[in-house]
Scaffold this motif. Structure first.
Motif, PDB file in Angstrom:
ATOM      1  N   GLY A 102       7.320  -4.938  -1.881  1.00  0.00           N
ATOM      2  CA  GLY A 102       6.565  -5.030  -0.640  1.00  0.00           C
ATOM      3  C   GLY A 102       7.844  -4.020   0.180  1.00  0.00           C
ATOM      4  O   GLY A 102       8.672  -4.012   0.315  1.00  0.00           O
ATOM      5  N   SER A 103       7.013  -3.708   1.345  1.00  0.00           N
ATOM      6  CA  SER A 103       8.142  -3.103   2.942  1.00  0.00           C
ATOM      7  C   SER A 103       8.602  -3.944   3.145  1.00  0.00           C
ATOM      8  O   SER A 103       9.654  -3.294   3.382  1.00  0.00           O
ATOM      9  CB  SER A 103       6.959  -2.018   3.595  1.00  0.00           C
ATOM     10  N   SER A 104       8.436  -5.565   3.161  1.00  0.00           N
ATOM     11  CA  SER A 104       9.065  -6.597   3.789  1.00  0.00           C
ATOM     12  C   SER A 104      10.841  -6.165   3.500  1.00  0.00           C
ATOM     13  O   SER A 104      11.631  -6.829   4.642  1.00  0.00           O
ATOM     14  CB  SER A 104       8.459  -7.712   3.601  1.00  0.00           C
ATOM     15  N   PHE A 107      12.856  -3.139   3.984  1.00  0.00           N
ATOM     16  CA  PHE A 107      13.515  -3.742   5.555  1.00  0.00           C
ATOM     17  C   PHE A 107      14.994  -4.156   5.617  1.00  0.00           C
ATOM     18  O   PHE A 107      15.663  -3.678   5.761  1.00  0.00           O
ATOM     19  CB  PHE A 107      12.926  -4.232   6.632  1.00  0.00           C
ATOM     20  N   TYR A 128       5.654  -4.387  15.078  1.00  0.00           N
ATOM     21  CA  TYR A 128       5.186  -5.784  14.010  1.00  0.00           C
ATOM     22  C   TYR A 128       6.371  -6.686  14.272  1.00  0.00           C
ATOM     23  O   TYR A 128       7.929  -6.834  14.346  1.00  0.00           O
ATOM     24  CB  TYR A 128       5.915  -4.461  12.626  1.00  0.00           C
ATOM     25  N   TYR A 131      10.034  -7.149  11.644  1.00  0.00           N
ATOM     26  CA  TYR A 131      11.640  -6.216  12.375  1.00  0.00           C
ATOM     27  C   TYR A 131      12.580  -7.250  12.843  1.00  0.00           C
ATOM     28  O   TYR A 131      13.331  -7.372  12.517  1.00  0.00           O
ATOM     29  CB  TYR A 131      10.647  -4.613  13.519  1.00  0.00           C
ATOM     30  N   MET A 175       7.013   2.757  13.933  1.00  0.00           N
ATOM     31  CA  MET A 175       5.916   2.568  12.583  1.00  0.00           C
ATOM     32  C   MET A 175       4.586   3.400  13.668  1.00  0.00           C
ATOM     33  O   MET A 175       4.463   4.420  15.012  1.00  0.00           O
ATOM     34  CB  MET A 175       5.504   1.647  12.296  1.00  0.00           C
ATOM     35  N   ASN A 179       1.447  -0.726  14.616  1.00  0.00           N
ATOM     36  CA  ASN A 179       0.840  -2.416  14.481  1.00  0.00           C
ATOM     37  C   ASN A 179       1.300  -2.782  16.161  1.00  0.00           C
ATOM     38  O   ASN A 179       2.523  -3.285  15.498  1.00  0.00           O
ATOM     39  CB  ASN A 179       1.414  -2.778  13.448  1.00  0.00           C
ATOM     40  N   ASP A 207       8.443   3.757   9.356  1.00  0.00           N
ATOM     41  CA  ASP A 207       7.874   2.449   8.400  1.00  0.00           C
ATOM     42  C   ASP A 207       6.319   3.329   8.437  1.00  0.00           C
ATOM     43  O   ASP A 207       5.464   3.042   9.552  1.00  0.00           O
ATOM     44  CB  ASP A 207       7.209   1.197   8.812  1.00  0.00           C
ATOM     45  N   ILE A 209       3.593   2.442   5.874  1.00  0.00           N
ATOM     46  CA  ILE A 209       2.911   1.652   5.688  1.00  0.00           C
ATOM     47  C   ILE A 209       1.502   1.555   5.725  1.00  0.00           C
ATOM     48  O   ILE A 209       0.205   1.359   5.511  1.00  0.00           O
ATOM     49  CB  ILE A 209       3.603   0.418   6.165  1.00  0.00           C
ATOM     50  N   TYR A 210       1.098   2.218   7.408  1.00  0.00           N
ATOM     51  CA  TYR A 210      -0.659   2.774   7.649  1.00  0.00           C
ATOM     52  C   TYR A 210      -0.892   4.382   7.169  1.00  0.00           C
ATOM     53  O   TYR A 210      -1.927   4.365   7.800  1.00  0.00           O
ATOM     54  CB  TYR A 210      -1.062   2.200   9.178  1.00  0.00           C
ATOM     55  N   SER A 234       4.589   0.889   1.595  1.00  0.00           N
ATOM     56  CA  SER A 234       4.267  -0.144   0.477  1.00  0.00           C
ATOM     57  C   SER A 234       2.497  -0.038   0.495  1.00  0.00           C
ATOM     58  O   SER A 234       2.284   0.937   0.542  1.00  0.00           O
ATOM     59  CB  SER A 234       3.809  -1.389   1.574  1.00  0.00           C
ATOM     60  N   SER A 236       0.694  -2.302  -0.136  1.00  0.00           N
ATOM     61  CA  SER A 236      -0.464  -3.241   0.766  1.00  0.00           C
ATOM     62  C   SER A 236      -1.867  -3.108   1.159  1.00  0.00           C
ATOM     63  O   SER A 236      -2.337  -3.429   1.554  1.00  0.00           O
ATOM     64  CB  SER A 236       1.355  -4.326   1.356  1.00  0.00           C
ATOM     65  N   LYS A 237      -1.185  -1.928   2.076  1.00  0.00           N
ATOM     66  CA  LYS A 237      -2.969  -1.707   2.890  1.00  0.00           C
ATOM     67  C   LYS A 237      -3.979  -0.652   1.967  1.00  0.00           C
ATOM     68  O   LYS A 237      -4.494  -0.625   1.933  1.00  0.00           O
ATOM     69  CB  LYS A 237      -1.901  -1.892   4.588  1.00  0.00           C
ATOM     70  N   ARG A 245       3.041  -7.725  -4.026  1.00  0.00           N
ATOM     71  CA  ARG A 245       4.214  -7.329  -3.141  1.00  0.00           C
ATOM     72  C   ARG A 245       4.883  -6.329  -3.594  1.00  0.00           C
ATOM     73  O   ARG A 245       5.802  -6.514  -4.477  1.00  0.00           O
ATOM     74  CB  ARG A 245       4.944  -8.787  -3.401  1.00  0.00           C
ATOM     75  N   TYR A 322      -6.365  -2.297  13.045  1.00  0.00           N
ATOM     76  CA  TYR A 322      -6.211  -3.408  14.165  1.00  0.00           C
ATOM     77  C   TYR A 322      -6.798  -3.246  15.832  1.00  0.00           C
ATOM     78  O   TYR A 322      -7.215  -1.934  15.852  1.00  0.00           O
ATOM     79  CB  TYR A 322      -4.778  -4.159  14.743  1.00  0.00           C
TER      80      TYR A 322
END
Ligand code: PLP
Length: 392
Positions: A102-104, A107, A128, A131, A175, A179, A207, A209-210, A234, A236-237, A245, A322
Motif C-alpha cells: 500500500g502507499s502506507s 510513506f 491526510y 502523514y 497530494m 484528501n 502522493d 494515489i487519487y 497505490s 487501493s483507490k 495492500r 470526498y
C-alpha cells in the motif's frame, strides 16, 4: 506466570486515525444488528476487477505462494513503468519502481530513506491524517501549512518557500487530488513546486494515489517536472484494491538501494498474490472507467442534494471521492456530531479533526466511493436526521 507493567513507547503515542476509529465503531454497530451507510473511509464499493481476481485465483491454484524480490516482481515493475508512458507520456525505468504494501508502507519507506530524526517535513492542513502520524512516530518534525480558499485549498510553491525561509525544510509531502478536500493543483502549480523544491534542495514527495479519479482535468505526475521527486501511488483507490495492500513508489536512482535495504528488513517483500493480481489489473482499464463513472454520478448527486439538506458549503470536488463539508452552522464539535450521526441516523462520516487539528471541529468528510444506492440512502438518512436533531 510472571508479569510487569508495560509502558508503551513515547513514539507510539501518536494521534488515532479517526476515520479508522469511526470504521471500527460502525462495524460494532453492524455486529449489534444496526444498519450503517459507510461514508467514513475512502474505500471503493466495487470489488477488484475480474482480471485481477482471476489472476489471483490462478496463482492460488498453481500452488506455491512465496516471497518475491524486496523491490517487487520484475514484471509488475515493468508494467508500472509502461503505465507511466501510456498515461502521462513520461519515461521512467522500471529499476526506479518499488512495490510496497500500500502507499502506507511507501510513506514509511520513503521517510526512512530520506530523513533523519528531527528533520522538518511540511504537509498541508487539512490533509491526510496518516502523514502526520507516521512522521510523529518516526521522530520527524511535522510542519503544517494551512490552506484556504484563496489558493483553492492547495499548498503553493510560494508557501513552501516562505516556510523554508523561516526554518529549513528537509521535505514536503503533498497530494493532488487531495484528501479530504478533493481539490487539485494545476499542472503549472505542480511544476512550480517541483522546480522550487529542486532549487532549494527540498525532497518533494508527491502522493498521487487519487490520480485517475479526476472529474474536470486530468492530473499530471510530478515525474514530468522533476527527476528528484518521489512518487507515492497505490492500487487501493483507482484500481479498487484496498484490501490487497499493494502500492508503489517511484524513487530517484540514489534511493533505490536504501529503500531496498529497508524493505528487505521491514517487510521482506509485498504479498505475492497481490503482486500477481496488480499486474493483471492493468488489463481492466475499461471496467475501472465504469467504476469511475459511478463516482461521477455519486458526486453529481451529492452536489445537487447536499445543499437541499442544509449541507451546502463544501470545498470544490475536483477529484478523489470526498466532500469536505462545513458544518459550523450545526456544531462546533464535529466529533460528537459524527458520533450522533452514526448512532442515530446510521451514517458513518469522519469528523474534520482527523484532517485539520485547528479548524476541523467545524467540518466533516463524506466519502462517495461507495455504491450509488448507498449514497442515495445516506443522503436520505441525513435529511431525516438533520430535520429532527437539536444540536446543543
Ligand atoms: C491521500 C492518501 N494517501 C494514502 C492513503 C493510503 O492508502 P493505501 O495504503 O491503501 O495505499 C490514503 C487512504 O485513504 C489516502 O487518502
Amino acid at each position: 506466570m510472571t508479569s510487569h507493567p508495560i509502558t508503551p513507547s513515547l513514539r507510539s503515542a501518536i494521534a488515532p486515525f479517526i476515520a479508522m476509529d469511526v470504521m471500527a465503531a460502525a462495524a460494532e454497530q453492524e455486529r449489534a444488528g444496526g444498519s450503517v451507510i459507510h461514508m467514513e473511509v475512502g474505500e471503493p464499493g466495487a470489488p477488484a476487477p475480474a482480471a485481477a481476481r482471476d489472476a489471483a485465483i490462478a496463482a492460488l491454484a498453481a500452488g506455491r505462494i512465496g516471497y518475491t524480490e524486496a523491490l517487487g516482481r520484475a514484471s509488475l515493475r515493468a508494467r508500472i513503468a509502461r503505465y507511466y508512458e501510456e498515461t502521462y507520456q513520461v519515461e521512467v525505468p522500471a529499476s526506479r519502481i518499488v512495490i510496497t504494501t500500500g502507499s502506507s508502507a511507501g510513506f514509511l519507506l520513503s521517510f526512512l530513506a530520506l530523513f533523519d530524526a528531527g528533520a522538518r517535513v511540511a504537509i498541508s492542513a487539512p490533509g491526510y491524517p496518516a502523514y502526520r502520524n507516521i512522521l510523529d512516530a518516526l521522530g520527524l518534525t511535522c510542519v503544517t501549512i494551512s490552506t484556504d480558499a484563496s489558493t483553492r485549498h492547495v499548498v503553493t510553491a510560494r508557501m513552501i518557500e516562505e516556510v523554508h525561509a523561516q526554518e529549513k525544510l528537509s521535505g514536503v509531502l503533498l497530494m493532488s487530488p487531495a484528501n479530504p478536500t478533493g481539490t487539485m493543483m494545476s499542472r503549472e502549480a505542480l511544476r512550480e513546486i517541483c522546480e522550487t523544491c529542486d532549487r532549494l534542495g527540498i525532497a518533494f514527495i508527491s502522493d498521487e494515489i487519487y490520480h485517475g479519479l479526476t472529474y474536470e482535468e486530468t492530473a499530471q505526475t510530478a515525474l514530468a517536472f522533476s527527476q528528484s521527486a518521489i512518487i507515492v501511488n497505490s492500487f487501493s483507490k483507482y484500481f479498487c484494491m484496498t484490501g490487497w495492500r499493494i502500492g508503489w513508489l517511484v524513487v530517484p536512482e540514489e534511493l533505490v538501494r536504501p529503500v531496498e535495504r529497508l524493505q528487505q528488513s521491514l517487510a521482506i517483500s509485498v504479498p505475492y498474490l497481490s503482486q500477481v493480481a496488480a499486474e493483471a489489473v492493468f488489463d481492466s482499464l475499461v471496467e475501472l472507467q465504469a467504476v469511475k463513472a459511478s463516482y461521477a454520478r455519486n458526486r453529481a448527486y451529492l452536489m445537487q442534494h447536499l445543499p437541499q439538506i442544509g449541507l451546502g458549503s463544501f470545498h470544490p470536488v475536483d477529484g478523489a471521492f470526498y466532500v469536505y463539508v462545513d458544518i459550523a452552522h450545526l456544531t462546533d464539535d464535529a466529533s460528537s456530531f459524527c458520533k450522533r450521526l452514526l448512532k442515530e441516523a446510521g451514517v458513518a462520516a469522519t469528523p474534520g479533526l482527523d484532517f485539520d487539528r485547528g479548524r476541523g471541529a467545524h467540518f466533516m468528510r463524506l466519502s462517495f466511493a461507495g455504491r450509488e444506492e448507498d449514497i442515495v440512502e445516506g443522503v436520505r438518512r441525513m435529511a431525516v436526521w438533520l430535520g429532527a436533531i437539536k444540536m446543543p
